[in-house]
Design an enzyme around this catalytic site. Structure first.
Site, mmCIF file in Angstrom:
data_model
loop_
_atom_site.group_PDB
_atom_site.id
_atom_site.type_symbol
_atom_site.label_atom_id
_atom_site.label_comp_id
_atom_site.label_asym_id
_atom_site.label_seq_id
_atom_site.Cartn_x
_atom_site.Cartn_y
_atom_site.Cartn_z
ATOM 1 N N CYS A 80 -2.261 -3.332 7.150
ATOM 2 C CA CYS A 80 -1.829 -3.205 8.540
ATOM 3 C C CYS A 80 -2.302 -1.846 9.059
ATOM 4 C CB CYS A 80 -0.308 -3.343 8.645
ATOM 5 S SG CYS A 80 0.609 -1.921 8.001
ATOM 6 N N GLU A 94 0.830 -1.208 0.000
ATOM 7 C CA GLU A 94 0.000 0.000 0.000
ATOM 8 C C GLU A 94 0.862 1.253 0.000
ATOM 9 O OE1 GLU A 94 -2.054 -3.106 2.701
ATOM 10 O OE2 GLU A 94 -0.020 -2.533 2.155
#
Length: 175
Positions: free
Chosen positions: A114, A88
């Protein structure tokens, strides 16, 4: 229409898998990006999409110039590999480096982000997350909820790509 042409059209229809919807298509692109990952603890891919157009991709990998986990081993701190930049983050960095705003985009990610990646996605203005698997030990769902980021969980897309070159009448194998 000739019988030969009818047979060719029938063969092509049989060889072609169901056309994926947009979410499945972009999730499969995220899966493909994940194949570039260099950390054996998690292969993750991310595709940022605006208006059905890919604006950036990312995968788990080391910073430029550093060793890859595949080569030098993982650098684990508190049960997390800190040698890698997450998919990401790499997608967000790629978008920024190329002048593409991710505000209002959808992030297609192979795994639930996360906590740190979730905060980054929220901060840049991602409005929707599409995933097919979870991640251990994350507050992402809580943070996405607070920020009104929609989470869509899908079944894992097919891992097969159907491309039957021999059945396409306008193509032939390279010599």
């Amino acid at each position: 229409m000739s019988q030969k042409l009818k047979n060719n059209q029938k063969n092509v229809k049989q060889a072609v898998a169901k056309r994926p919807d947009w979410d499945e298509y972009f999730l499969k692109l995220a899966m493909l990006a994940s194949e570039r990952s260099t950390c054996p603890r998690m292969h993750c891919g991310c595709v940022l999409v605006k208006n059905k157009n890919v604006i950036a991709t990312g995968y788990n990998g080391s910073i430029p110039g550093d060793d890859h986990c595949d080569d030098a081993g993982c650098l684990v701190v508190d049960n997390h590999c800190v040698r890698t930049v997450h998919a990401e983050m790499n997608a967000l960095i790629q978008a920024a480096r190329h002048g593409n705003s991710a505000e209002g985009a959808t992030a297609y990610v192979t795994n639930m982000p996360c906590t740190t990646c979730a905060k980054a996605l929220i901060t840049v203005g991602i409005k929707r997350i599409v995933i097919f698997s979870d991640f251990h030990d994350t507050l992402a769902t809580e943070f996405f909820g607070k920020a009104n980021v929609k989470i869509d969980k899908h079944a894992i897309p097919s891992t097969q790509i159907v491309y039957d070159l021999d059945s396409y009448t306008s193509a032939r194998r390279s010599k």
